[in-house]
Scaffold this motif. Structure first.
Motif, PDB file in Angstrom:
ATOM      1  N   ASP A  12      12.490 -74.212  44.852  1.00 22.96           N
ATOM      2  CA  ASP A  12      11.751 -74.538  43.726  1.00 22.96           C
ATOM      3  C   ASP A  12      10.864 -75.950  43.881  1.00 22.96           C
ATOM      4  N   HIS A  16       6.901 -76.476  43.981  1.00 22.68           N
ATOM      5  CA  HIS A  16       6.262 -77.527  42.987  1.00 22.68           C
ATOM      6  C   HIS A  16       5.241 -78.447  43.597  1.00 22.68           C
ATOM      7  N   GLU A  19       2.120 -76.845  44.903  1.00 22.57           N
ATOM      8  CA  GLU A  19       1.119 -76.748  43.790  1.00 22.57           C
ATOM      9  C   GLU A  19       0.666 -78.062  43.513  1.00 22.57           C
ATOM     10  N   THR A  20       1.432 -79.078  43.538  1.00 22.64           N
ATOM     11  CA  THR A  20       0.919 -80.703  43.227  1.00 22.64           C
ATOM     12  C   THR A  20      -0.147 -81.109  44.026  1.00 22.64           C
ATOM     13  N   SER A  35       6.832 -83.456  41.368  1.00 16.15           N
ATOM     14  CA  SER A  35       7.579 -82.064  41.729  1.00 16.15           C
ATOM     15  C   SER A  35       8.861 -82.439  41.142  1.00 16.15           C
ATOM     16  N   LYS A  38       9.181 -81.307  37.342  1.00 20.41           N
ATOM     17  CA  LYS A  38       8.875 -80.126  37.097  1.00 20.41           C
ATOM     18  C   LYS A  38      10.213 -79.247  37.407  1.00 20.41           C
ATOM     19  N   THR A  39      11.078 -79.767  38.670  1.00 14.90           N
ATOM     20  CA  THR A  39      12.328 -79.189  38.826  1.00 14.90           C
ATOM     21  C   THR A  39      13.283 -79.386  38.014  1.00 14.90           C
TER      22      THR A  39
END
Length: 161
Positions: A12, A16, A19-20, A35, A38-39
């Motif tokens: 995961d 992230h 994407e970042t 990230s 987000k995680t």
């Protein structure tokens, strides 16, 4: 602690991070922190577990990026993994390559400070082949995995080949 939880969080975290770094002009260090946050929101990891996963991702991306000095070197990533990239299952390879390539640019500036990456039993890592520091036994993973003790000598320190 559930080790599968760390492997899931690792995957995961990589998503992230991809994407970042794709959507913004953040540095690798900034993207790692974003990230990580987000995680944290997506998982029930403790702060220590999240720090460990973040360090595993940083280590693996930096190690891969050091080997990608040109566009043609992306071919060598399968050698870095020491088996055909097509065999890798359940891993966002495109995301990893993208992050590793962007990170390569940052690492070029820090090349003099680069150090060898050591892996330890209990660490979570991307697919690859590792050699036991104590006896030379090779162990290979086709998915993100936790590194066990050496099955031959119970050593706890490994080097990626």
């Amino acid at each position: 602690m559930n080790k599968n939880k760390l492997v899931t969080a690792y995957t995961d975290f990589m998503k992230h991070l991809h994407e970042t770094m794709e959507d913004t002009l953040h540095s690798f260090a900034e993207a790692l922190e974003i990230s990580k946050e987000k995680t944290r929101k997506d998982s029930n990891l403790t702060s220590d577990e999240l720090d460990r996963v973040s360090e595993y991702v940083r280590r693996d991306v930096e190690h891969a990026a050091q080997g990608l000095s040109t566009e043609e070197d992306k071919e060598s990533l399968s050698e870095w993994f020491k088996f055909d990239v097509e065999l890798i299952e359940n891993f966002a390879l495109d995301a990893f390559l993208s992050v590793a390539d962007k990170t390569r640019l940052e690492l070029a500036k820090l090349e003099e400070l680069a150090k060898a990456h050591t892996y330890h039993s209990g660490d979570v890592t991307v697919p690859g082949t590792f050699i036991c520091d104590d006896c030379g036994k090779e162990i290979a993973f086709k998915t993100a995995s936790e590194i066990p003790e050496c099955p031959q000598c119970h050593g706890k320190t490994f080097i990626r080949i």
